[in-house]
Design an enzyme around this catalytic site. Structure first.
Site, PDB file in Angstrom:
ATOM      1  N   GLY A  63      -6.464  -9.286  -5.867  1.00 18.87           N
ATOM      2  CA  GLY A  63      -6.868  -7.888  -5.788  1.00 18.87           C
ATOM      3  C   GLY A  63      -6.995  -7.292  -7.178  1.00 18.87           C
ATOM      4  N   TYR A  95      -2.739  -2.881  10.320  1.00 15.46           N
ATOM      5  CA  TYR A  95      -2.350  -3.028   8.907  1.00 15.46           C
ATOM      6  C   TYR A  95      -0.826  -3.077   8.786  1.00 15.46           C
ATOM      7  CZ  TYR A  95      -1.953  -1.250   4.015  1.00 15.46           C
ATOM      8  OH  TYR A  95      -1.647  -1.046   2.682  1.00 15.46           O
ATOM      9  N   LYS A 101       1.473  -6.139   7.318  1.00 18.40           N
ATOM     10  CA  LYS A 101       2.260  -5.943   6.099  1.00 18.40           C
ATOM     11  C   LYS A 101       3.736  -6.255   6.372  1.00 18.40           C
ATOM     12  CE  LYS A 101      -0.669  -4.520   2.901  1.00 18.40           C
ATOM     13  NZ  LYS A 101      -0.819  -5.207   1.605  1.00 18.40           N
ATOM     14  N   PRO A 144       4.656   0.637  -2.203  1.00 17.73           N
ATOM     15  CA  PRO A 144       4.104   1.848  -2.824  1.00 17.73           C
ATOM     16  C   PRO A 144       3.835   2.930  -1.777  1.00 17.73           C
ATOM     17  CG  PRO A 144       2.799  -0.112  -3.380  1.00 17.73           C
ATOM     18  CD  PRO A 144       3.700  -0.476  -2.248  1.00 17.73           C
ATOM     19  N   VAL A 194      -1.466   5.691  -3.173  1.00 17.58           N
ATOM     20  CA  VAL A 194      -1.835   5.501  -4.567  1.00 17.58           C
ATOM     21  C   VAL A 194      -3.196   6.153  -4.824  1.00 17.58           C
ATOM     22  CG1 VAL A 194      -2.037   3.798  -6.427  1.00 17.58           C
ATOM     23  CG2 VAL A 194      -0.775   3.217  -4.354  1.00 17.58           C
ATOM     24  N   LYS A 236     -16.235  14.185  -2.244  1.00 20.63           N
ATOM     25  CA  LYS A 236     -16.836  15.294  -1.482  1.00 20.63           C
ATOM     26  C   LYS A 236     -16.972  16.544  -2.347  1.00 20.63           C
ATOM     27  CE  LYS A 236     -14.199  15.010   2.343  1.00 20.63           C
ATOM     28  NZ  LYS A 236     -13.762  15.262   3.745  1.00 20.63           N
ATOM     29  N   TRP A 286     -10.821  17.321   5.949  1.00 20.74           N
ATOM     30  CA  TRP A 286     -10.669  16.864   7.332  1.00 20.74           C
ATOM     31  C   TRP A 286      -9.253  17.140   7.846  1.00 20.74           C
ATOM     32  CZ3 TRP A 286     -13.303  11.537   6.116  1.00 20.74           C
ATOM     33  CH2 TRP A 286     -14.692  11.738   6.053  1.00 20.74           C
TER      34      TRP A 286
HETATM   35  P1  NAP Z   1      -8.390  -1.851  -3.192  1.00 26.95           P
HETATM   36  O1  NAP Z   1      -8.774  -0.992  -4.335  1.00 26.95           O
HETATM   37  O2  NAP Z   1      -9.149  -1.806  -1.934  1.00 26.95           O
HETATM   38  O3  NAP Z   1      -8.368  -3.362  -3.718  1.00 26.95           O
HETATM   39  C1  NAP Z   1      -8.154  -4.388  -2.782  1.00 26.95           C
HETATM   40  C2  NAP Z   1      -8.426  -5.662  -3.511  1.00 26.95           C
HETATM   41  O4  NAP Z   1      -8.255  -6.736  -2.598  1.00 26.95           O
HETATM   42  C3  NAP Z   1      -9.828  -5.725  -4.089  1.00 26.95           C
HETATM   43  O5  NAP Z   1      -9.764  -6.231  -5.406  1.00 26.95           O
HETATM   44  C4  NAP Z   1     -10.521  -6.721  -3.176  1.00 26.95           C
HETATM   45  O6  NAP Z   1     -11.480  -7.509  -3.851  1.00 26.95           O
HETATM   46  C5  NAP Z   1      -9.358  -7.606  -2.752  1.00 26.95           C
HETATM   47  N1  NAP Z   1      -9.642  -8.267  -1.479  1.00 26.95           N
HETATM   48  C6  NAP Z   1      -9.857  -7.693  -0.268  1.00 26.95           C
HETATM   49  N2  NAP Z   1     -10.104  -8.647   0.653  1.00 26.95           N
HETATM   50  C7  NAP Z   1     -10.048  -9.849  -0.013  1.00 26.95           C
HETATM   51  C8  NAP Z   1     -10.237 -11.202   0.385  1.00 26.95           C
HETATM   52  N3  NAP Z   1     -10.533 -11.521   1.638  1.00 26.95           N
HETATM   53  N4  NAP Z   1     -10.104 -12.164  -0.552  1.00 26.95           N
HETATM   54  C9  NAP Z   1      -9.817 -11.847  -1.833  1.00 26.95           C
HETATM   55  N5  NAP Z   1      -9.608 -10.580  -2.285  1.00 26.95           N
HETATM   56  C10 NAP Z   1      -9.744  -9.600  -1.363  1.00 26.95           C
HETATM   57  O7  NAP Z   1      -6.864  -1.651  -2.787  1.00 26.95           O
HETATM   58  P2  NAP Z   1      -5.629  -1.112  -3.640  1.00 26.95           P
HETATM   59  O8  NAP Z   1      -5.457   0.321  -3.342  1.00 26.95           O
HETATM   60  O9  NAP Z   1      -5.744  -1.583  -5.058  1.00 26.95           O
HETATM   61  O10 NAP Z   1      -4.427  -1.885  -2.920  1.00 26.95           O
HETATM   62  C11 NAP Z   1      -3.752  -2.922  -3.570  1.00 26.95           C
HETATM   63  C12 NAP Z   1      -2.524  -3.228  -2.737  1.00 26.95           C
HETATM   64  O11 NAP Z   1      -1.698  -2.054  -2.652  1.00 26.95           O
HETATM   65  C13 NAP Z   1      -2.866  -3.615  -1.301  1.00 26.95           C
HETATM   66  O12 NAP Z   1      -2.052  -4.698  -0.887  1.00 26.95           O
HETATM   67  C14 NAP Z   1      -2.543  -2.366  -0.496  1.00 26.95           C
HETATM   68  O13 NAP Z   1      -2.183  -2.698   0.832  1.00 26.95           O
HETATM   69  C15 NAP Z   1      -1.397  -1.801  -1.275  1.00 26.95           C
HETATM   70  N6  NAP Z   1      -1.203  -0.348  -1.110  1.00 26.95           N
HETATM   71  C16 NAP Z   1      -2.217   0.521  -1.411  1.00 26.95           C
HETATM   72  C17 NAP Z   1      -2.005   1.905  -1.239  1.00 26.95           C
HETATM   73  C18 NAP Z   1      -3.092   2.906  -1.561  1.00 26.95           C
HETATM   74  O14 NAP Z   1      -2.884   4.093  -1.284  1.00 26.95           O
HETATM   75  N7  NAP Z   1      -4.204   2.504  -2.138  1.00 26.95           N
HETATM   76  C19 NAP Z   1      -0.781   2.376  -0.777  1.00 26.95           C
HETATM   77  C20 NAP Z   1       0.231   1.450  -0.504  1.00 26.95           C
HETATM   78  C21 NAP Z   1       0.010   0.086  -0.666  1.00 26.95           C
HETATM   79  P3  NAP Z   1     -12.928  -6.881  -4.243  1.00 26.95           P
HETATM   80  O15 NAP Z   1     -12.632  -5.910  -5.353  1.00 26.95           O
HETATM   81  O16 NAP Z   1     -13.706  -8.064  -4.688  1.00 26.95           O
HETATM   82  O17 NAP Z   1     -13.428  -6.213  -2.997  1.00 26.95           O
HETATM   83  O1  GFB Z   2      -5.176   8.702   2.587  1.00 31.31           O
HETATM   84  P1  GFB Z   2      -5.421   8.915   4.053  1.00 31.31           P
HETATM   85  O2  GFB Z   2      -6.776   8.622   4.581  1.00 31.31           O
HETATM   86  O3  GFB Z   2      -4.450   7.999   4.884  1.00 31.31           O
HETATM   87  O4  GFB Z   2      -5.000  10.440   4.375  1.00 31.31           O
HETATM   88  P2  GFB Z   2      -2.931   8.173   5.366  1.00 31.31           P
HETATM   89  C1  GFB Z   2      -5.313  10.965   5.628  1.00 31.31           C
HETATM   90  C2  GFB Z   2      -4.878  12.423   5.702  1.00 31.31           C
HETATM   91  O5  GFB Z   2      -5.705  13.219   4.822  1.00 31.31           O
HETATM   92  C3  GFB Z   2      -5.138  12.957   7.101  1.00 31.31           C
HETATM   93  C4  GFB Z   2      -6.510  14.122   5.604  1.00 31.31           C
HETATM   94  O6  GFB Z   2      -4.242  14.015   7.353  1.00 31.31           O
HETATM   95  C5  GFB Z   2      -6.563  13.475   6.982  1.00 31.31           C
HETATM   96  O7  GFB Z   2      -6.871  14.456   7.974  1.00 31.31           O
HETATM   97  N1  GFB Z   2      -7.830  14.248   4.971  1.00 31.31           N
HETATM   98  C6  GFB Z   2      -8.411  15.409   4.625  1.00 31.31           C
HETATM   99  C7  GFB Z   2      -8.632  13.240   4.612  1.00 31.31           C
HETATM  100  N2  GFB Z   2      -9.617  15.190   4.062  1.00 31.31           N
HETATM  101  C8  GFB Z   2      -9.763  13.816   4.039  1.00 31.31           C
HETATM  102  C9  GFB Z   2     -10.790  12.979   3.530  1.00 31.31           C
HETATM  103  O8  GFB Z   2     -11.833  13.413   3.006  1.00 31.31           O
HETATM  104  N3  GFB Z   2     -10.584  11.638   3.630  1.00 31.31           N
HETATM  105  C10 GFB Z   2      -9.446  11.111   4.206  1.00 31.31           C
HETATM  106  N4  GFB Z   2      -9.301   9.755   4.261  1.00 31.31           N
HETATM  107  N5  GFB Z   2      -8.451  11.889   4.716  1.00 31.31           N
HETATM  108  C11 GFB Z   2      -3.036   5.580   5.183  1.00 31.31           C
HETATM  109  C12 GFB Z   2      -2.945   4.346   6.065  1.00 31.31           C
HETATM  110  O9  GFB Z   2      -2.599   6.695   5.918  1.00 31.31           O
HETATM  111  O10 GFB Z   2      -2.154   5.442   4.076  1.00 31.31           O
HETATM  112  C13 GFB Z   2      -3.339   3.142   5.282  1.00 31.31           C
HETATM  113  O11 GFB Z   2      -3.800   4.515   7.186  1.00 31.31           O
HETATM  114  C14 GFB Z   2      -2.717   3.083   3.904  1.00 31.31           C
HETATM  115  O12 GFB Z   2      -2.986   1.994   6.030  1.00 31.31           O
HETATM  116  C15 GFB Z   2      -2.610   4.426   3.223  1.00 31.31           C
HETATM  117  O13 GFB Z   2      -1.471   2.498   3.949  1.00 31.31           O
HETATM  118  C16 GFB Z   2      -1.710   4.369   2.015  1.00 31.31           C
HETATM  119  O14 GFB Z   2      -2.054   8.504   4.221  1.00 31.31           O
HETATM  120  O15 GFB Z   2      -2.919   9.054   6.551  1.00 31.31           O
END
Ligand code: NAP
Ligand code: GFB
Length: 322
Positions: free
Chosen positions: A13, A144, A148, A171, A174, A195, A209
């Site tokens: 990733g 998901y 996890k 985490p 993020v 947006k 939303w």
């Molecule tokens: P991201 O920006 O979507 O990056 C995901 C990465 O995984 C990308 O580099 C993607 O490659 C790679 N990937 C997806 N499917 C793959 C596959 N089949 N084979 C190889 N690589 C693959 O996600 P992120 O936010 O950096 O998340 C990184 C980690 O943090 C994840 O494990 C996620 O569950 C965890 N996490 C994220 C958040 C959050 O809010 N973002 C919160 C808590 C935990 P490409 O770039 O080539 O598509």
């Molecule tokens: O980051 P988000 O999509 O995921 O946030 P979660 C959703 C919340 O933000 C909801 C509001 O309350 C939505 O109604 N919201 C308002 C919006 N405007 C927007 C918008 O433009 N886009 C989005 N996406 N939401 C995720 C998990 O939950 O948390 C994933 O589903 C992941 O698995 C991630 O782990 C960290 O925080 O609700």
């Protein structure tokens, strides 16, 4: 320096939000650069980690001693709602391949990623690391979440059956540069930034939303990257550790949107589309365990991090994932 001390760190990733933040921090913060560490940042174009043979070839090529395992099918609330089965299957395949091939090839340490959204929906607060399996996750992202949670089960299995010590980080939400700014699939902050950019450009209202009432803790990707490097170098338990700002830094979606409006200098109308889901109301997590190790770690102030991310998006609009 003995070969024992040399680290070859595979970052799966590596081109995503968190992976690119780790790359940035290593390349731009001299105190984070460690001479006996070599990093390999992998994207899905190099290896589809759902495929066992490709994963084995990747490990053969890079011979990692350590793995920071970030790769996953990731998305916001609305992407999860529409693809729970894919989130379960893809992430189960990726995670089993990484941990099995790491074990097969003698990797010394694997750090995998859970998330604060995988905890039980019906719970007491604040949530802590001991509560992962204490009940069903919020239904919006059950696929998901269960995938996890199986990382924690796999880590336990490798520890008890093979005496191999792999660990995981948890985490909270993020955000930062190089996020997925796709409005349908991404998380709330990149979605609102994108947006807001379009609302400014087209002189239309910014639509938030849901009700704006749900609560979230947000961690800046560069802060998470610094903590990932600390986990790599200093954290030696197999027990998961939450990496999040404190409970006191929790904000409502409304407050988060206001920070985006300020960061984008948006002067237009803001409206709520309450026909859209709110998802989980809260998932307040404790960072007490992290603080017991790093009492003085400084998180970037939320508004400053939002402003930086907004500026990055505007400057990199053409190349951003959207
Ligand atoms: P991201 O920006 O979507 O990056 C995901 C990465 O995984 C990308 O580099 C993607 O490659 C790679 N990937 C997806 N499917 C793959 C596959 N089949 N084979 C190889 N690589 C693959 O996600 P992120 O936010 O950096 O998340 C990184 C980690 O943090 C994840 O494990 C996620 O569950 C965890 N996490 C994220 C958040 C959050 O809010 N973002 C919160 C808590 C935990 P490409 O770039 O080539 O598509
Ligand atoms: O980051 P988000 O999509 O995921 O946030 P979660 C959703 C919340 O933000 C909801 C509001 O309350 C939505 O109604 N919201 C308002 C919006 N405007 C927007 C918008 O433009 N886009 C989005 N996406 N939401 C995720 C998990 O939950 O948390 C994933 O589903 C992941 O698995 C991630 O782990 C960290 O925080 O609700």
């Amino acid at each position: 320096m003995t070969s024992e001390q040399q680290k070859r760190v595979l970052v799966t990733g590596g081109t995503g939000l968190v992976g690119s933040a780790i790359k940035y921090v290593i390349e731009n913060e001299s105190n984070k650069k460690n001479q006996n560490e070599e990093y390999f940042f992998i994207s899905s174009s190099e290896c589809d980690l759902r495929n066992r043979e490709q994963t084995e070839a990747l490990f053969k090529k890079y011979q990692p001693t350590h793995v920071i395992h970030l790769a996953a099918l990731v998305g916001g609330l609305f992407r999860n709602l529409s693809r729970n089965l894919d989130f379960f299957r893809d992430n189960m395949q990726i995670n089993d391949n990484i941990l099995y091939v790491a074990y097969q090839t003698g990797v010394k340490k694997v750090i995998s990623c859970l998330s604060t959204c995988i905890f039980p929906d019906k719970t007491t607060y604040p949530i802590d690391e001991t509560m992962i399996h204490n009940g069903a996750p919020h239904d919006s992202n059950f696929g998901y979440s269960y995938a996890k949670r199986m990382i924690d089960v796999l880590n336990k299995g490798y520890a008890v059956q093979h005496n191999v010590h792999y660990t995981s980080i948890i985490p909270t939400n993020v955000f930062g540069p190089n996020d997925n700014f796709n409005i349908e699939d991404g998380h709330v902050l990149p979605g609102l930034i994108h947006k807001c950019y379009l609302a400014k450009k087209n002189n239309t209202p910014l639509i938030i939303w849901g009700s704006g009432k749900p609560l979230r803790q947000f961690i800046y990707s560069y802060d998470l990257a610094r903590l990932c490097l600390w986990v790599l170098r200093e954290y030696d338990s197999i027990e998961p550790i939450i990496l999040s700002v404190g409970e006191e830094d929790e904000v409502s979606i409304k407050e988060a949107a206001e920070a985006v409006v300020k960061g984008m200098d948006f002067q237009g109308e803001v409206k709520y589309d309450t026909t859209k889901a709110d998802g989980q109301f809260k998932k307040t997590a404790s960072n007490k365990k992290l603080r017991s190790y790093l009492p003085d770690f400084k998180f970037t102030p939320f508004e400053e991090a939002i402003k930086y991310t907004c500026d990055w998006f505007v400057k990199n609009y053409d190349k951003a994932r959207k």
